[in-house]
Scaffold this motif. Structure first.
Motif, PDB file in Angstrom:
ATOM      1  N   ARG A   1      54.260  18.499 -13.996  1.00 36.79           N
ATOM      2  CA  ARG A   1      54.270  19.709 -13.174  1.00 36.79           C
ATOM      3  C   ARG A   1      55.304  19.620 -12.057  1.00 36.79           C
ATOM      4  O   ARG A   1      56.012  20.578 -11.760  1.00 36.79           O
ATOM      5  CB  ARG A   1      52.883  19.942 -12.593  1.00 36.79           C
ATOM      6  CG  ARG A   1      52.767  21.220 -11.783  1.00 36.79           C
ATOM      7  CD  ARG A   1      51.319  21.527 -11.467  1.00 36.79           C
ATOM      8  NE  ARG A   1      51.186  22.777 -10.737  1.00 36.79           N
ATOM      9  CZ  ARG A   1      50.030  23.370 -10.455  1.00 36.79           C
ATOM     10  NH1 ARG A   1      48.917  22.809 -10.881  1.00 36.79           N
ATOM     11  NH2 ARG A   1      49.998  24.488  -9.780  1.00 36.79           N
ATOM     12  N   ASN A   2      55.406  18.452 -11.431  1.00 33.30           N
ATOM     13  CA  ASN A   2      56.385  18.281 -10.360  1.00 33.30           C
ATOM     14  C   ASN A   2      57.804  18.183 -10.898  1.00 33.30           C
ATOM     15  O   ASN A   2      58.749  18.651 -10.266  1.00 33.30           O
ATOM     16  CB  ASN A   2      56.041  17.028  -9.556  1.00 33.30           C
ATOM     17  CG  ASN A   2      54.778  17.194  -8.735  1.00 33.30           C
ATOM     18  OD1 ASN A   2      54.805  17.693  -7.621  1.00 33.30           O
ATOM     19  ND2 ASN A   2      53.652  16.777  -9.300  1.00 33.30           N
ATOM     20  N   ASP A  21      54.265  24.054  -7.608  1.00 36.98           N
ATOM     21  CA  ASP A  21      54.052  23.122  -6.505  1.00 36.98           C
ATOM     22  C   ASP A  21      53.153  23.760  -5.456  1.00 36.98           C
ATOM     23  O   ASP A  21      53.583  24.668  -4.730  1.00 36.98           O
ATOM     24  CB  ASP A  21      55.390  22.730  -5.876  1.00 36.98           C
ATOM     25  CG  ASP A  21      55.256  21.554  -4.923  1.00 36.98           C
ATOM     26  OD1 ASP A  21      54.105  21.214  -4.587  1.00 36.98           O
ATOM     27  OD2 ASP A  21      56.282  20.986  -4.536  1.00 36.98           O
ATOM     28  N   TRP A  69      52.599   8.633  -5.486  1.00 37.52           N
ATOM     29  CA  TRP A  69      51.369   9.120  -6.098  1.00 37.52           C
ATOM     30  C   TRP A  69      51.285   8.767  -7.579  1.00 37.52           C
ATOM     31  O   TRP A  69      50.203   8.735  -8.145  1.00 37.52           O
ATOM     32  CB  TRP A  69      51.222  10.628  -5.897  1.00 37.52           C
ATOM     33  CG  TRP A  69      52.482  11.435  -6.016  1.00 37.52           C
ATOM     34  CD1 TRP A  69      53.320  11.796  -5.014  1.00 37.52           C
ATOM     35  CD2 TRP A  69      53.052  11.972  -7.218  1.00 37.52           C
ATOM     36  NE1 TRP A  69      54.378  12.536  -5.490  1.00 37.52           N
ATOM     37  CE2 TRP A  69      54.234  12.664  -6.851  1.00 37.52           C
ATOM     38  CE3 TRP A  69      52.680  11.958  -8.552  1.00 37.52           C
ATOM     39  CZ2 TRP A  69      55.050  13.311  -7.765  1.00 37.52           C
ATOM     40  CZ3 TRP A  69      53.479  12.614  -9.479  1.00 37.52           C
ATOM     41  CH2 TRP A  69      54.649  13.274  -9.086  1.00 37.52           C
ATOM     42  N   ILE A  70      52.419   8.476  -8.207  1.00 36.89           N
ATOM     43  CA  ILE A  70      52.381   7.973  -9.589  1.00 36.89           C
ATOM     44  C   ILE A  70      51.831   6.539  -9.597  1.00 36.89           C
ATOM     45  O   ILE A  70      50.990   6.182 -10.437  1.00 36.89           O
ATOM     46  CB  ILE A  70      53.774   8.022 -10.220  1.00 36.89           C
ATOM     47  CG1 ILE A  70      54.211   9.478 -10.442  1.00 36.89           C
ATOM     48  CG2 ILE A  70      53.787   7.264 -11.553  1.00 36.89           C
ATOM     49  CD1 ILE A  70      53.414  10.213 -11.483  1.00 36.89           C
ATOM     50  N   ILE A 112      48.808  10.566 -16.712  1.00 31.20           N
ATOM     51  CA  ILE A 112      49.807  10.495 -15.641  1.00 31.20           C
ATOM     52  C   ILE A 112      50.992  11.405 -15.946  1.00 31.20           C
ATOM     53  O   ILE A 112      51.492  12.129 -15.066  1.00 31.20           O
ATOM     54  CB  ILE A 112      50.277   9.036 -15.456  1.00 31.20           C
ATOM     55  CG1 ILE A 112      49.130   8.179 -14.911  1.00 31.20           C
ATOM     56  CG2 ILE A 112      51.487   8.973 -14.526  1.00 31.20           C
ATOM     57  CD1 ILE A 112      49.457   6.706 -14.841  1.00 31.20           C
ATOM     58  N   ARG A 117      49.414  15.405 -16.389  1.00 31.43           N
ATOM     59  CA  ARG A 117      48.641  15.978 -15.300  1.00 31.43           C
ATOM     60  C   ARG A 117      49.310  15.811 -13.946  1.00 31.43           C
ATOM     61  O   ARG A 117      49.069  16.605 -13.033  1.00 31.43           O
ATOM     62  CB  ARG A 117      47.243  15.348 -15.264  1.00 31.43           C
ATOM     63  CG  ARG A 117      46.344  15.735 -16.432  1.00 31.43           C
ATOM     64  CD  ARG A 117      45.035  14.975 -16.394  1.00 31.43           C
ATOM     65  NE  ARG A 117      44.372  15.124 -15.096  1.00 31.43           N
ATOM     66  CZ  ARG A 117      43.287  14.445 -14.739  1.00 31.43           C
ATOM     67  NH1 ARG A 117      42.760  13.567 -15.572  1.00 31.43           N
ATOM     68  NH2 ARG A 117      42.739  14.633 -13.560  1.00 31.43           N
ATOM     69  N   HIS A 118      50.142  14.809 -13.805  1.00 30.61           N
ATOM     70  CA  HIS A 118      50.722  14.512 -12.494  1.00 30.61           C
ATOM     71  C   HIS A 118      52.247  14.663 -12.476  1.00 30.61           C
ATOM     72  O   HIS A 118      52.797  15.341 -11.621  1.00 30.61           O
ATOM     73  CB  HIS A 118      50.332  13.098 -12.058  1.00 30.61           C
ATOM     74  CG  HIS A 118      48.861  12.924 -11.842  1.00 30.61           C
ATOM     75  ND1 HIS A 118      48.230  13.238 -10.669  1.00 30.61           N
ATOM     76  CD2 HIS A 118      47.891  12.472 -12.682  1.00 30.61           C
ATOM     77  CE1 HIS A 118      46.936  12.992 -10.761  1.00 30.61           C
ATOM     78  NE2 HIS A 118      46.700  12.522 -11.972  1.00 30.61           N
ATOM     79  N   ALA A 159      48.143   6.748  -9.098  1.00 30.65           N
ATOM     80  CA  ALA A 159      47.451   7.143 -10.327  1.00 30.65           C
ATOM     81  C   ALA A 159      47.334   5.967 -11.292  1.00 30.65           C
ATOM     82  O   ALA A 159      46.294   5.781 -11.947  1.00 30.65           O
ATOM     83  CB  ALA A 159      48.187   8.307 -10.986  1.00 30.65           C
TER      84      ALA A 159
END
Length: 315
Positions: free
Chosen positions: A234-235, A309, A213-214, A227, A230-231, A217
């Protein structure tokens, strides 16, 4: 989620009960008994018998434990032999000061470690990454007492910027009235805890940046800033949430040594003095409090999973 939290709370109570059993019975296997350990080898048998009678130590061990457990439920952690005051009074006076020290150092270390770990992941196998890795390994392997001595030598004796001794006072307000004395203890504790956080953050960020998913993006044309924040972030914070909960015992342990080095009047110094003077009620009380803090930290880490998550759901 509610059922999960209730189940985790019950499990936490069982763990705390187990810790209290282990800690209680450990002090009863001391050679010569608790009375001999406290009164010394020259104590007469009459003095030992009187001490046991006065403190209920002449009863069976299981009776002593249930009496202790009954007192614990009612908020009575016993009475300090050396200080001659209730353990709860000692903790009520000194625990806020230790929370200030440990909490400030923990927050400072996280605020430094997170951006440094992300920067190392983004610039993997470059100069910044090598320098950060070497610094983390150096700090991670450094004993707390030695780190405190180095900090005192540089900032107190050589540069004369901050006092070598922590603020002295019986209340939190008196400690806060001397903020310059808090700098070196907080820096020492933050340096020790920063090392592990930065390494975990780097590894977690590298793993997150390698996900599909990176790449998606990036293919959409999102900026690097979007990236990362926002992406990826958090993970990548999920393992850090676990680490924070599990690191509480280690931070409290490092805080114990830090308080002794800087003569900081907190619970860590109380624990050290109680161990030296064999003040077992105070030792047991502090162990239980730290155990409760550890259990709460793990519970908060589990809750943080669902917040960080969305794929994590508890039923």
């Amino acid at each position: 989620m509610t059922r999960y939290l209730l189940r985790r709370i019950v499990q936490s109570l069982i763990v705390i009960l187990g810790v209290s059993i282990i800690a209680f019975f450990l002090q009863h296997i001391i050679p010569g008994g608790e009375a001999r350990a406290l009164l010394g080898p020259r104590a007469t048998q009459a003095q030992i018998d009187a001490f046991n009678q006065q403190n209920g130590l002449n009863q069976p061990v299981y009776v002593q434990y249930f009496d202790y457990l009954d007192h614990l439920v009612h908020g009575n952690l016993g009475r300090s032999y050396k200080l001659n005051e209730p353990v709860t009074s000692v903790l009520r006076q000194d625990m806020p000061k230790s929370i200030l020290l440990v909490g400030s150092a923990l927050i400072l270390s996280i605020l430094i470690a997170l951006p440094v770990g992300v920067a190392q992941a983004v610039r993997r196998n470059r100069t910044l990454d090598y320098v950060g890795t070497g610094l983390s390994f150096f700090l991670y392997s450094m004993p707390t007492f030695w780190a405190g001595q180095i900090v005192i030598l540089i900032f107190a004796e050589k540069l004369n910027l901050f006092p070598a001794e922590a603020p002295q006072g019986s209340t939190l307000g008196q400690i806060l009235s001397q903020p310059s004395g808090l700098v070196l203890p907080i820096i020492t504790l933050a340096l020790i805890t920063y090392a592990s956080f930065s390494r975990y953050m780097r590894s977690s960020a590298i793993e997150a940046l390698a996900q599909d998913w990176i790449r998606t993006a990036k293919a959409k044309g999102l900026s690097n800033k979007a990236i990362l924040f926002r992406h990826m972030l958090r993970n990548a914070l999920i393992p850090i949430a676990t680490l924070v909960g599990l690191s509480l015992p280690g931070v409290f342990t490092a805080g114990l040594v830090t308080e002794q080095v800087f003569n900081f009047p907190g619970t860590g110094l109380d624990f050290y003095n109680a161990a030296v003077s064999r003040d077992f009620p105070l030792l047991l009380g502090i162990i239980l409090i730290v155990s409760v803090a550890t259990v709460i930290g793990n519970l908060l880490a589990d809750i943080a999973y669902a917040v960080l998550d969305p794929r994590v759901r508890y039923s």
